[in-house]
Design an enzyme around this catalytic site. Structure first.
Site, PDB file in Angstrom:
ATOM      1  N   SER A   1     -27.269  32.435 -88.776  1.00  7.88           N
ATOM      2  CA  SER A   1     -28.300  33.456 -88.946  1.00  7.88           C
ATOM      3  C   SER A   1     -29.701  32.851 -88.916  1.00  7.88           C
ATOM      4  O   SER A   1     -30.685  33.581 -88.853  1.00  7.88           O
ATOM      5  CB  SER A   1     -28.082  34.170 -90.276  1.00  7.88           C
ATOM      6  OG  SER A   1     -28.118  33.218 -91.318  1.00  7.88           O
TER       7      SER A   1
ATOM      8  N   CYS B   1     -22.111  29.800 -90.246  1.00  6.23           N
ATOM      9  CA  CYS B   1     -22.755  30.707 -91.196  1.00  6.23           C
ATOM     10  C   CYS B   1     -21.620  31.294 -92.026  1.00  6.23           C
ATOM     11  O   CYS B   1     -20.671  31.870 -91.477  1.00  6.23           O
ATOM     12  CB  CYS B   1     -23.498  31.805 -90.441  1.00  6.23           C
ATOM     13  SG  CYS B   1     -24.146  33.114 -91.498  1.00  6.23           S
ATOM     14  N   ASN B   2     -21.709  31.113 -93.330  1.00  6.85           N
ATOM     15  CA  ASN B   2     -20.621  31.594 -94.194  1.00  6.85           C
ATOM     16  C   ASN B   2     -20.508  33.105 -94.181  1.00  6.85           C
ATOM     17  O   ASN B   2     -19.408  33.660 -94.175  1.00  6.85           O
ATOM     18  CB  ASN B   2     -20.851  31.114 -95.618  1.00  6.85           C
ATOM     19  CG  ASN B   2     -20.672  29.630 -95.759  1.00  6.85           C
ATOM     20  OD1 ASN B   2     -19.610  29.169 -96.148  1.00  6.85           O
ATOM     21  ND2 ASN B   2     -21.687  28.851 -95.429  1.00  6.85           N
TER      22      ASN B   2
ATOM     23  N   THR C   1     -24.653  27.719 -95.354  1.00  2.23           N
ATOM     24  CA  THR C   1     -25.072  26.540 -94.589  1.00  2.23           C
ATOM     25  C   THR C   1     -26.549  26.198 -94.784  1.00  2.23           C
ATOM     26  O   THR C   1     -27.006  25.151 -94.347  1.00  2.23           O
ATOM     27  CB  THR C   1     -24.755  26.727 -93.089  1.00  2.23           C
ATOM     28  OG1 THR C   1     -25.183  28.027 -92.678  1.00  2.23           O
ATOM     29  CG2 THR C   1     -23.292  26.555 -92.829  1.00  2.23           C
ATOM     30  N   HIS C   2     -27.291  27.072 -95.441  1.00  2.00           N
ATOM     31  CA  HIS C   2     -28.685  26.733 -95.758  1.00  2.00           C
ATOM     32  C   HIS C   2     -28.775  25.788 -96.969  1.00  2.00           C
ATOM     33  O   HIS C   2     -29.748  25.072 -97.114  1.00  2.00           O
ATOM     34  CB  HIS C   2     -29.492  27.999 -96.092  1.00  2.00           C
ATOM     35  CG  HIS C   2     -29.915  28.783 -94.885  1.00  2.00           C
ATOM     36  ND1 HIS C   2     -29.021  29.363 -94.029  1.00  2.00           N
ATOM     37  CD2 HIS C   2     -31.154  29.062 -94.392  1.00  2.00           C
ATOM     38  CE1 HIS C   2     -29.694  29.998 -93.075  1.00  2.00           C
ATOM     39  NE2 HIS C   2     -30.982  29.831 -93.268  1.00  2.00           N
TER      40      HIS C   2
HETATM   41  N1  DGL Z   1     -26.439  30.751 -93.135  1.00  2.25           N
HETATM   42  C1  DGL Z   1     -26.021  31.854 -93.938  1.00  2.25           C
HETATM   43  C2  DGL Z   1     -24.708  31.542 -94.622  1.00  2.25           C
HETATM   44  O1  DGL Z   1     -24.189  30.441 -94.512  1.00  2.25           O
HETATM   45  C3  DGL Z   1     -27.006  32.230 -94.982  1.00  2.25           C
HETATM   46  C4  DGL Z   1     -28.265  32.821 -94.504  1.00  2.25           C
HETATM   47  C5  DGL Z   1     -28.263  34.314 -94.458  1.00  2.25           C
HETATM   48  O2  DGL Z   1     -28.194  34.998 -95.472  1.00  2.25           O
HETATM   49  O3  DGL Z   1     -28.367  34.768 -93.348  1.00  2.25           O
HETATM   50  O4  DGL Z   1     -24.191  32.416 -95.277  1.00  2.25           O
END
Ligand code: DGL
Length: 272
Positions: free
Chosen positions: A10, A72-73, A185-186
């Site tokens: 994302s 992205c989780n 992943t952030h």
């Molecule tokens: N990268 C997203 C994850 O791993 C989190 C960022 C989002 O909320 O879009 O869930």
């Protein structure tokens, strides 16, 4: 030139998985797409996350990728199964690799999971962990303030620490867990701050390493690992502001300048 591995997220968080892929599979070319313009996905309804994730997947499939990594989780929690059933290339997410890594580390069987509201609401980690061992005790917590903070490039310092401290307080008070999964992943981008707040007795793990290992295993299984002699070329796409994306990308790859030299950053538009 060999076909590339596609990676979607994302925003910028999936670059932590890209970093690990570059380290473990240095010959492979990668194409990354971060939907920075529509980030965060975490608070969005399931249908919307699915729609956006499919748009990203289609964008990369058009580019003839040989495998898709959903880094992205939130997207993994809601869309992985569909993508795996409907695409003709191998697709993996980050949740099962993260759960496996946590099970390897825990000694007292109490595992904490932090993630976006969507990921925590889906219970995808709890299900993945319990499918490995039903006896595990899982403590989950949504951390909605972390992603906006990371997307703004605030990764450490007093402001970051204050937000992390306040958010993790309920988990810290319980004082049970010995392992904490960064279920977003952030979050590896603020891992040092999270570790400082949660304390040295807790093993903080991200799924990036385990995910990269799984990519390698799958490509080897299908005989699709690149074993030619050309140098890899990486293309990173963002739907959002190029300047902010480039700044965060530079920060992540600071110590890997030779890799970074092989990266081009471009703007992508998805059908909104
Ligand atoms: N990268 C997203 C994850 O791993 C989190 C960022 C989002 O909320 O879009 O869930």
């Amino acid at each position: 030139m060999s076909r590339a591995i596609g990676v979607i997220d994302s925003g910028v968080g999936g670059l932590t998985v890209v970093h690990e892929l570059m380290r473990q599979l240095p010959k492979e070319s990668l194409i990354y797409l971060g939907d920075t313009l529509r980030c965060p996905y975490g608070p969005r309804p399931e249908d919307e996350v699915k729609k956006f994730t499919w748009e990203m997947a289609d964008f990369l499939v058009e580019k003839n990728i040989k495998m898709l990594v959903v880094a992205c989780n939130t997207a993994t929690a809601f869309t992985l199964e569909e993508l795996q059933n409907q695409l003709s290339i191998p697709v993996i997410g980050v949740i099962k690799p993260g759960a496996r890594a946590a099970v390897k580390f825990t000694k007292n069987t109490h595992i904490g999971v932090i993630g976006t509201e969507g990921t925590i609401r889906s219970s995808a980690y709890t299900k993945a962990l319990k499918s490995i061992s039903a006896h595990l005790c899982v403590n989950s917590l949504a951390c909605p303030l972390f992603v906006p903070m990371v997307e703004q490039g605030v990764l450490s310092g007093i402001e970051a620490e204050k937000i992390v401290e306040q958010t993790l307080l309920p988990m810290k008070k319980q004082n049970h867990i010995d392992t904490l999964i960064l279920g977003c992943t952030h979050y590896p981008l603020i891992k040092d701050t999270i570790q400082k707040v949660i304390g040295g007795q807790v093993t903080v793990i991200s799924s990036s390493e385990e995910t990269a290992r799984e990519v390698s295993t799958i490509l080897e299984f299908y005989g699709q690992l690149y074993n030619g002699t050309s140098s890899p070329g990486h293309r990173f796409y963002t739907t959002g502001e190029m300047g902010v994306f480039a700044k965060i990308t530079e920060g992540i790859f600071r110590e890997a300048t030779d890799y970074f030299q092989s990266v081009t950053i471009e703007k992508a538009s998805l059908p909104y």
